[in-house]
Design a protein around this motif. Structure first.
Motif, PDB file in Angstrom:
ATOM      1  N   PRO A  83      22.171  52.451  39.177  1.00 22.86           N
ATOM      2  CA  PRO A  83      21.249  51.739  40.072  1.00 22.86           C
ATOM      3  C   PRO A  83      20.116  51.007  39.354  1.00 22.86           C
ATOM      4  O   PRO A  83      19.527  50.086  39.919  1.00 22.86           O
ATOM      5  N   ASN A  84      19.833  51.400  38.106  1.00 24.93           N
ATOM      6  CA  ASN A  84      18.765  50.739  37.352  1.00 24.93           C
ATOM      7  C   ASN A  84      19.193  49.412  36.729  1.00 24.93           C
ATOM      8  O   ASN A  84      18.357  48.725  36.126  1.00 24.93           O
ATOM      9  N   HIS A  85      20.469  49.051  36.851  1.00 25.10           N
ATOM     10  CA  HIS A  85      20.998  47.953  36.057  1.00 25.10           C
ATOM     11  C   HIS A  85      21.900  47.025  36.871  1.00 25.10           C
ATOM     12  O   HIS A  85      22.500  47.435  37.861  1.00 25.10           O
ATOM     13  N   SER A  86      22.041  45.826  36.377  1.00 31.35           N
ATOM     14  CA  SER A  86      23.099  44.936  36.845  1.00 31.35           C
ATOM     15  C   SER A  86      24.425  45.400  36.247  1.00 31.35           C
ATOM     16  O   SER A  86      24.521  45.576  35.026  1.00 31.35           O
ATOM     17  N   PRO A  87      25.456  45.606  37.052  1.00 34.40           N
ATOM     18  CA  PRO A  87      26.760  45.976  36.484  1.00 34.40           C
ATOM     19  C   PRO A  87      27.246  44.967  35.446  1.00 34.40           C
ATOM     20  O   PRO A  87      27.907  45.347  34.472  1.00 34.40           O
ATOM     21  N   TYR A  88      26.909  43.705  35.638  1.00 36.66           N
ATOM     22  CA  TYR A  88      27.325  42.672  34.683  1.00 36.66           C
ATOM     23  C   TYR A  88      26.743  42.941  33.292  1.00 36.66           C
ATOM     24  O   TYR A  88      27.448  42.857  32.282  1.00 36.66           O
ATOM     25  N   ILE A  89      25.464  43.306  33.235  1.00 35.77           N
ATOM     26  CA  ILE A  89      24.814  43.565  31.946  1.00 35.77           C
ATOM     27  C   ILE A  89      25.396  44.809  31.289  1.00 35.77           C
ATOM     28  O   ILE A  89      25.634  44.838  30.070  1.00 35.77           O
ATOM     29  N   ALA A  98      32.817  48.459  22.789  1.00 33.11           N
ATOM     30  CA  ALA A  98      34.273  48.562  22.648  1.00 33.11           C
ATOM     31  C   ALA A  98      34.786  47.639  21.549  1.00 33.11           C
ATOM     32  O   ALA A  98      35.795  47.938  20.898  1.00 33.11           O
ATOM     33  N   ALA A  99      34.116  46.509  21.337  1.00 35.27           N
ATOM     34  CA  ALA A  99      34.502  45.627  20.241  1.00 35.27           C
ATOM     35  C   ALA A  99      34.141  46.244  18.887  1.00 35.27           C
ATOM     36  O   ALA A  99      34.859  46.065  17.903  1.00 35.27           O
ATOM     37  N   LEU A 100      33.030  46.988  18.865  1.00 32.39           N
ATOM     38  CA  LEU A 100      32.611  47.648  17.630  1.00 32.39           C
ATOM     39  C   LEU A 100      33.452  48.886  17.325  1.00 32.39           C
ATOM     40  O   LEU A 100      33.773  49.164  16.164  1.00 32.39           O
ATOM     41  N   TYR A 101      33.802  49.637  18.375  1.00 33.21           N
ATOM     42  CA  TYR A 101      34.512  50.911  18.223  1.00 33.21           C
ATOM     43  C   TYR A 101      35.726  50.924  19.157  1.00 33.21           C
ATOM     44  O   TYR A 101      35.743  51.644  20.149  1.00 33.21           O
ATOM     45  N   PRO A 102      36.731  50.118  18.868  1.00 38.47           N
ATOM     46  CA  PRO A 102      37.850  49.962  19.813  1.00 38.47           C
ATOM     47  C   PRO A 102      38.569  51.276  20.092  1.00 38.47           C
ATOM     48  O   PRO A 102      38.811  52.072  19.190  1.00 38.47           O
ATOM     49  N   GLY A 103      38.872  51.475  21.385  1.00 43.39           N
ATOM     50  CA  GLY A 103      39.612  52.657  21.809  1.00 43.39           C
ATOM     51  C   GLY A 103      38.812  53.933  21.803  1.00 43.39           C
ATOM     52  O   GLY A 103      39.374  55.025  21.982  1.00 43.39           O
ATOM     53  N   ARG A 104      37.473  53.823  21.668  1.00 43.05           N
ATOM     54  CA  ARG A 104      36.671  55.043  21.539  1.00 43.05           C
ATOM     55  C   ARG A 104      35.448  55.062  22.455  1.00 43.05           C
ATOM     56  O   ARG A 104      34.535  55.855  22.238  1.00 43.05           O
ATOM     57  N   VAL A 105      35.411  54.230  23.482  1.00 48.86           N
ATOM     58  CA  VAL A 105      34.187  54.101  24.261  1.00 48.86           C
ATOM     59  C   VAL A 105      34.360  54.624  25.686  1.00 48.86           C
ATOM     60  O   VAL A 105      35.314  54.264  26.383  1.00 48.86           O
ATOM     61  N   ASP A 106      33.416  55.478  26.103  1.00 47.49           N
ATOM     62  CA  ASP A 106      33.351  55.997  27.469  1.00 47.49           C
ATOM     63  C   ASP A 106      32.102  55.452  28.144  1.00 47.49           C
ATOM     64  O   ASP A 106      31.038  55.349  27.516  1.00 47.49           O
ATOM     65  N   PRO A 146      41.441  42.681  32.872  1.00 50.59           N
ATOM     66  CA  PRO A 146      42.018  41.847  31.810  1.00 50.59           C
ATOM     67  C   PRO A 146      41.590  40.394  31.925  1.00 50.59           C
ATOM     68  O   PRO A 146      41.374  39.869  33.024  1.00 50.59           O
ATOM     69  N   ASP A 147      41.499  39.714  30.777  1.00 48.48           N
ATOM     70  CA  ASP A 147      40.966  38.354  30.770  1.00 48.48           C
ATOM     71  C   ASP A 147      41.942  37.310  31.281  1.00 48.48           C
ATOM     72  O   ASP A 147      41.628  36.128  31.316  1.00 48.48           O
ATOM     73  N   ASP A 148      43.155  37.744  31.680  1.00 46.63           N
ATOM     74  CA  ASP A 148      44.099  36.780  32.245  1.00 46.63           C
ATOM     75  C   ASP A 148      43.930  36.642  33.762  1.00 46.63           C
ATOM     76  O   ASP A 148      44.628  35.876  34.408  1.00 46.63           O
ATOM     77  N   GLN A 149      42.993  37.410  34.359  1.00 46.13           N
ATOM     78  CA  GLN A 149      42.749  37.302  35.782  1.00 46.13           C
ATOM     79  C   GLN A 149      41.856  36.097  36.063  1.00 46.13           C
ATOM     80  O   GLN A 149      40.973  35.766  35.266  1.00 46.13           O
ATOM     81  N   PRO A 150      42.078  35.438  37.185  1.00 49.33           N
ATOM     82  CA  PRO A 150      41.294  34.232  37.477  1.00 49.33           C
ATOM     83  C   PRO A 150      39.832  34.560  37.749  1.00 49.33           C
ATOM     84  O   PRO A 150      39.489  35.654  38.181  1.00 49.33           O
ATOM     85  N   GLY A 151      38.977  33.627  37.463  1.00 43.01           N
ATOM     86  CA  GLY A 151      37.558  33.804  37.732  1.00 43.01           C
ATOM     87  C   GLY A 151      36.732  32.944  36.796  1.00 43.01           C
ATOM     88  O   GLY A 151      36.962  32.924  35.587  1.00 43.01           O
ATOM     89  N   TYR A 152      35.762  32.257  37.363  1.00 42.20           N
ATOM     90  CA  TYR A 152      34.936  31.361  36.556  1.00 42.20           C
ATOM     91  C   TYR A 152      33.948  32.166  35.700  1.00 42.20           C
ATOM     92  O   TYR A 152      33.679  31.825  34.557  1.00 42.20           O
ATOM     93  N   ILE A 153      33.404  33.245  36.278  1.00 44.55           N
ATOM     94  CA  ILE A 153      32.413  34.054  35.562  1.00 44.55           C
ATOM     95  C   ILE A 153      33.099  35.279  34.967  1.00 44.55           C
ATOM     96  O   ILE A 153      33.782  36.025  35.667  1.00 44.55           O
ATOM     97  N   ARG A 154      32.938  35.463  33.678  1.00 45.75           N
ATOM     98  CA  ARG A 154      33.471  36.633  32.999  1.00 45.75           C
ATOM     99  C   ARG A 154      32.353  37.292  32.205  1.00 45.75           C
ATOM    100  O   ARG A 154      31.436  36.601  31.724  1.00 45.75           O
ATOM    101  N   ALA A 155      32.425  38.600  32.032  1.00 49.74           N
ATOM    102  CA  ALA A 155      31.388  39.341  31.312  1.00 49.74           C
ATOM    103  C   ALA A 155      31.837  39.563  29.872  1.00 49.74           C
ATOM    104  O   ALA A 155      32.085  40.683  29.443  1.00 49.74           O
ATOM    105  N   TRP A 156      31.938  38.489  29.117  1.00 47.64           N
ATOM    106  CA  TRP A 156      32.384  38.621  27.729  1.00 47.64           C
ATOM    107  C   TRP A 156      31.368  39.454  26.926  1.00 47.64           C
ATOM    108  O   TRP A 156      30.171  39.273  27.101  1.00 47.64           O
ATOM    109  N   PRO A 157      31.866  40.370  26.043  1.00 44.07           N
ATOM    110  CA  PRO A 157      33.262  40.627  25.693  1.00 44.07           C
ATOM    111  C   PRO A 157      33.882  41.793  26.473  1.00 44.07           C
ATOM    112  O   PRO A 157      34.771  42.483  25.961  1.00 44.07           O
TER     113      PRO A 157
END
Length: 334
Positions: A83-89, A98-106, A146-157
């Motif tokens: 509740p303290n945050h934007s889900p996007y952020i 996840a980019a720094l530690y692939p397969g190891r993030v909860d 997954p990044d193959d789903q349609p949508g103009y706004i994406r939360a990269w990465p």
């Protein structure tokens, strides 16, 4: 012999009396590497605000720092107070992890504010934000799609990143929400054990399989302090007991060194309140700790246990974690 369930660590990133946040964060990095070598399954930290004695307010930053010297262990939040945050952020932050530690993030998610009402106003948390918790989880799932789903706004990465979402809680609400969304569930019995058994039952009985999880998976929090003698473990535990006493005195501060007799520190009323909050605790020798953890696992059917070891002295804490890992049969790094 039955294989023990995985063991994980929730690190409070405590700031000790006589030290500061820099030392606490250096210790967090060292402890993450330590439990990685010992064979722990996860290293988690939690979001707290306006607490001088806890250095994990910027949770994703602490995780990035702590994960630098790890190789295998999963790192994550226990939890992010959504509740303290934007889900996007949050998606951007944990997608970066996840980019720094692939397969190891909860990404463990909590509904509680993690602070007081005045601090919530400083954070700019909107009134009633906690009521949007289910919708915010669904939005997070969208940003991690997954990044193959349609949508103009994406939360990269975050798009397509491998991040495991968890629901965390200390009541029936979180259990039912985790079951409805088909997500793993972590119960905060290390400070709020009252509804543990009921929550475990609700979660398992109402669980709906999801794309992330086919069957219920529950993790239970427990305070653990392990030492060569009962007397030493009991003495080390006074640091946590004094910390919780400070909650009822409205005097949260730095982590205090242990004392010989806790009865000289608190009142009868404080003792009753703190003992209830810390009721899910296993304190003692390796044999006692093993028996206590086994009993808790049998009682709850937990698929995993996550321990809190709030010990003032850094070396005593490392020793406690090593003794616990050894008696639990964890396999250390070769």
């Amino acid at each position: 012999m039955q294989t023990p369930v995985p063991l994980s660590l929730l690190d409070l990133v405590r700031v000790r009396e006589g030290a500061g946040p820099r030392e606490a964060l250096a210790e967090a990095q060292s402890i993450a590497a330590h439990v990685d070598r010992l064979g722990f399954n996860r290293y988690w930290v939690a979001e707290h605000h306006n607490m001088q004695g806890i250095a994990s307010a910027a949770t994703s930053v602490v995780l990035a720092h702590a994960g630098q010297h790890t190789q295998r262990i999963r790192i994550g939040s226990g939890g992010i107070m959504l509740p303290n945050h934007s889900p996007y952020i949050i998606a951007e932050q944990f997608g970066t992890l996840a980019a720094l530690y692939p397969g190891r993030v909860d990404l463990g998610l909590g509904r509680a504010p993690g602070t007081d009402q005045a601090t919530l106003r400083a954070i700019r948390t909107p009134q009633g934000a906690a009521e949007r918790f289910p919708e915010d989880i669904a939005e997070l799932q969208h940003w991690f799609a997954p990044d193959d789903q349609p949508g103009y706004i994406r939360a990269w990465p975050a798009a397509g990143a491998e991040v495991d979402l968890w629901v965390l809680g200390s009541s029936q609400y979180g259990a039912m929400l985790a079951a409805e969304y088909g997500l793993p569930y972590g119960f905060a019995s290390h400070f709020a054990p009252d509804y543990l058994d009921e929550a475990m039952h609700l979660y398992r009985s109402r669980f709906k399989p999801s794309e992330q999880l086919a069957a219920p998976y529950a993790m239970v929090g427990v305070n653990v302090i392990c030492a060569e003698t009962e007397a030493e473990a009991t003495r080390l535990f006074t640091t946590a007991q004094m910390s919780f006493t400070g909650i009822f005195r409205n005097a949260r501060g730095l982590s205090q060194p242990p004392i010989d007799d806790i009865e000289t520190y608190w009142t009868a009323s404080e003792k009753a309140q703190v003992s209830r909050m810390l009721g899910c605790a296993v304190i003692g020798t390796p044999e006692r700790v093993k028996a206590g953890l086994e009993a808790l696992q049998r009682r709850t059917g937990a698929d995993e246990l996550i321990i809190v070891s709030d010990i003032f002295d850094a070396e005593a804490r490392r020793r406690s974690l090593a003794l616990t890992a050894g008696v639990w049969g964890l396999k250390p790094e070769a």
